[in-house]
Design a protein around this motif. Structure first.
Motif, short mmCIF file in Angstrom:
data_model
loop_
_atom_site.label_atom_id
_atom_site.label_comp_id
_atom_site.label_asym_id
_atom_site.label_seq_id
_atom_site.Cartn_x
_atom_site.Cartn_y
_atom_site.Cartn_z
N LEU A 155 -52.23 24.01 49.84
CA LEU A 155 -51.29 25.12 49.96
C LEU A 155 -50.30 25.02 48.81
O LEU A 155 -49.86 23.93 48.45
N ILE A 156 -49.96 26.16 48.25
CA ILE A 156 -49.01 26.20 47.14
C ILE A 156 -47.85 27.11 47.52
O ILE A 156 -48.06 28.20 48.05
N SER A 157 -46.65 26.63 47.27
CA SER A 157 -45.46 27.41 47.57
C SER A 157 -44.38 27.09 46.54
O SER A 157 -44.48 26.11 45.81
N PRO A 158 -43.33 27.90 46.50
CA PRO A 158 -42.20 27.54 45.62
C PRO A 158 -41.56 26.26 46.13
O PRO A 158 -41.61 25.96 47.33
N ALA A 159 -40.96 25.52 45.24
CA ALA A 159 -40.26 24.29 45.64
C ALA A 159 -38.84 24.59 46.12
O ALA A 159 -38.26 23.80 46.86
N ALA A 160 -38.31 25.71 45.71
CA ALA A 160 -36.94 26.09 46.08
C ALA A 160 -36.85 27.62 46.13
O ALA A 160 -37.66 28.31 45.51
N PRO A 161 -35.88 28.14 46.86
CA PRO A 161 -35.76 29.59 46.97
C PRO A 161 -35.20 30.27 45.71
O PRO A 161 -35.18 31.48 45.63
N SER A 162 -34.76 29.48 44.75
CA SER A 162 -34.22 30.04 43.51
C SER A 162 -34.51 29.08 42.36
O SER A 162 -35.01 27.98 42.58
N ILE A 163 -34.18 29.50 41.16
CA ILE A 163 -34.35 28.61 40.03
C ILE A 163 -33.35 27.46 40.15
O ILE A 163 -32.41 27.52 40.93
N ALA A 164 -33.57 26.43 39.37
CA ALA A 164 -32.65 25.29 39.38
C ALA A 164 -31.26 25.76 38.94
O ALA A 164 -31.14 26.66 38.12
N TYR A 165 -30.26 25.12 39.49
CA TYR A 165 -28.92 25.45 39.05
C TYR A 165 -28.41 24.34 38.13
O TYR A 165 -28.94 23.23 38.13
N LYS A 166 -27.44 24.66 37.35
CA LYS A 166 -26.90 23.70 36.38
C LYS A 166 -26.23 22.53 37.10
O LYS A 166 -25.72 22.69 38.21
N ILE A 167 -26.25 21.38 36.46
CA ILE A 167 -25.65 20.18 37.04
C ILE A 167 -24.19 20.45 37.37
O ILE A 167 -23.43 20.95 36.54
N GLY A 168 -23.81 20.14 38.60
CA GLY A 168 -22.44 20.31 39.05
C GLY A 168 -22.09 21.71 39.50
O GLY A 168 -21.01 21.92 40.05
N GLU A 169 -22.99 22.67 39.31
CA GLU A 169 -22.69 24.07 39.65
C GLU A 169 -22.42 24.26 41.14
O GLU A 169 -21.60 25.08 41.53
N LYS A 170 -23.11 23.52 41.99
CA LYS A 170 -22.97 23.70 43.43
C LYS A 170 -22.26 22.53 44.11
O LYS A 170 -22.29 22.44 45.33
N LYS A 171 -21.60 21.67 43.35
CA LYS A 171 -21.02 20.48 43.96
C LYS A 171 -19.94 20.79 44.99
O LYS A 171 -19.72 20.02 45.90
N ASN A 172 -19.30 21.92 44.88
CA ASN A 172 -18.27 22.31 45.85
C ASN A 172 -18.82 23.19 46.96
O ASN A 172 -18.05 23.70 47.77
N ASP A 173 -20.12 23.39 46.96
CA ASP A 173 -20.76 24.22 47.98
C ASP A 173 -21.96 23.47 48.57
O ASP A 173 -23.10 23.76 48.25
N PRO A 174 -21.71 22.47 49.42
CA PRO A 174 -22.81 21.65 49.95
C PRO A 174 -23.81 22.45 50.77
O PRO A 174 -24.99 22.10 50.81
N LEU A 175 -23.38 23.54 51.40
CA LEU A 175 -24.33 24.35 52.17
C LEU A 175 -25.34 25.02 51.25
O LEU A 175 -26.52 25.13 51.59
N ALA A 176 -24.92 25.45 50.08
CA ALA A 176 -25.84 26.04 49.11
C ALA A 176 -26.82 24.99 48.61
O ALA A 176 -28.02 25.27 48.44
#
Length: 139
Positions: free
Chosen positions: A42-63
């Motif tokens: 079975l093949i699927s995406p690894a994530a629902p979006s493209i990778a985000y930049k390092i540190g971009e989501k560090k203040n949003d743990p739910l994301a």
């Protein structure tokens, strides 16, 4: 942060939710078994979006936690999976990667690794932009 969130979810206040999730795990496992009985992999995406930049989501743990949504079901089913880069989003200065997840039946890791190796060798040196991602992230 993810470990803390997981520990919080397993705390006494969420005990009932954890107990009722056991039947859900059986449903997930059976769904994967049914699909893998009909398909080699079975093949699927690894994530629902493209990778985000390092540190971009560090203040949003739910994301950050939501980024694992495509791989959690495989872990719940107890199946082997392999995540490989399958291209980059063109037009971005950093060339953010897009991941592909390959899922195989339980205890069939050797074939999964062989298939993953063939995939990597096939794409080696290619600049591939997945069509759905290219359409979604038009620039």
């Amino acid at each position: 942060m993810r470990i803390l969130m997981g520990t919080y979810a397993l705390s006494a206040g969420y005990y009932d939710a954890r107990i009722t999730s056991v039947p859900n795990r059986t449903i997930i496992r059976n769904s994967f078994k049914e699909a893998l009985d009909k398909n080699d992999i079975l093949i699927s995406p690894a994530a629902p979006s493209i990778a985000y930049k390092i540190g971009e989501k560090k203040n949003d743990p739910l994301a950050m936690y939501a980024g694992d949504i495509m791989t959690v079901n495989v872990n719940l089913a107890g199946l082997p999976a392999l995540v490989l880069p399958c291209g980059v989003v063109e037009g971005w200065s950093t060339g953010l990667p897009v991941g592909l997840q390959m899922i195989r039946a339980a205890f069939d890791e050797e074939k999964l690794l062989r298939i993953g190796h063939i995939f990597e060798q096939t794409l080696q040196g290619c600049f591939f932009v997945p069509p759905l991602v290219a359409d979604e992230w038009a620039y």
